[in-house]
Design a protein around this motif. Structure first.
Motif: not given
Length: 329
Positions: A3-9, A192-194, A198-204
């Motif tokens: 999963t990918r967790l995107t980051f803003s400033v 951040l790539q994880l 087991h479960c996705p992590v997103t910014r949605i």
């Protein structure tokens, strides 16, 4: 799963660390639920399992809700509001959990158990507000039996990890710290790539920022929590857990004995694992009455703490006592 967790400033600016008692409760329960307890924690597990069984907690709410693998109920790990919340603060947040969140977590557990929940968890699903106080009460008992006697030692490891990561941030920046957190966590560009998730992590749906929570019992994996409108959490293995339960040698015990007396120094040395007055008397070769008097003096000086375990009282060393003994080795 990756999963990918995107980051803003803004997300980077809101990234912070916290030491959470409830993460240690949940991850330690998972450790005990494993078919084979991981090597770093077998000494601890051997000490606490008989206490938990005697109190019936080996078949209680936590045992029912926390599996050895898979989904962990998110409502058991409320977002820490400070860098080091008290257990009471986190228990208050658990007691105030909305029924929708509890049911979402139980539905996820049911999906992983072929649609089945135990009668106890079905009753929790029907009436969360009725059973949450019972869960909180059980957590308090679990804490006293399994975590409180060791908390000074555990917290010292967690706080040392946060201090180390804080220096890394100062010297190399947040992105470098995130990239070095764990072998399954990598910083790439603005995300951040994880791996091995087991479960996705997103910014949605989650809130801004990221909560990084060191844990001694999460080892060897990173655990995540992702709840709408709250910052995602990553519980990662803290540095230094390999020596956490090792019995310490006290080669220069005589130096400490010259200050506080041989019997009291010996009692502190024997408290590598929490013990009752009777157990300490047997270990140290002293009378129970004498040990009781020494413990009273040591507790008044802030060198020992007492924790009720059923009908017994367990004594353990404080961080101050650990520092004194470490200085003498």
């Amino acid at each position: 799963m990756r999963t990918r967790l995107t980051f803003s400033v803004h997300d980077l600016a809101e990234t912070r660390f916290a030491v959470s008692p409830m993460w240690e409760v949940v991850t330690s329960c998972r450790t005990l639920a494993a078919a084979t307890v991981p090597e770093p924690h077998r000494v601890w597990a051997g000490q606490v399992r008989p206490r938990l069984a005697a109190a019936g907690l080996d078949r209680g709410w936590l045992a029912d809700m926390i599996p050895p693998a898979g989904h962990l109920p998110d409502f058991l790990n409320p977002s820490p509001t400070t860098a080091s919340p008290e257990l009471a603060d986190e228990l208050a947040a658990i007691a105030a959990t909305g029924p929708e969140q509890v049911r979402r977590d139980l539905d996820q557990l049911a999906a992983e158990r072929d649609g089945r929940l135990s009668p106890r968890l079905r009753s929790l699903h029907r009436a969360p507000e009725t059973h949450l106080p019972r869960i909180v009460a059980e957590i308090e008992v679990y804490w006293q039996l399994a975590i409180a006697p060791y908390w000074d030692r555990i917290r010292a490891v967690l706080e040392a990890d946060v201090f180390h990561r804080g220096r890394q941030v100062a010297e190399h920046g947040t992105a470098d710290v995130l990239d070095r957190l764990h072998h399954t966590v990598r910083w790439a560009g603005d995300c951040l790539q994880l791996a091995e998730r087991h479960c996705p992590v997103t910014r949605i749906e989650t809130g801004a920022g990221l909560l990084l929570v060191p844990s001694v019992f999460a080892w060897p994996r990173v655990l995540t929590r992702s709840v709408a409108a709250e910052p995602p959490q990553l519980a990662y293995p803290a540095r230094g857990i390999g020596a956490l339960w090792e019995r310490r040698t006290h080669a220069q015990l005589e130096a400490l004995a010259a200050v506080i007396g041989r019997s009291r120094a010996l009692i502190l040395a024997e408290l590598d694992s929490p013990a009752s007055t009777t157990e300490l008397a047997q270990r140290a070769g002293l009378s129970a009455a004498g040990v009781s008097q020494h413990l009273t003096a040591l507790r008044a000086a802030g060198l020992t703490s007492a924790h009720r375990a059923g009908r017994a009282v367990l004594y353990s060393r404080t961080g101050l006592a650990d520092a004194l003994l470490t200085a003498q080795t």
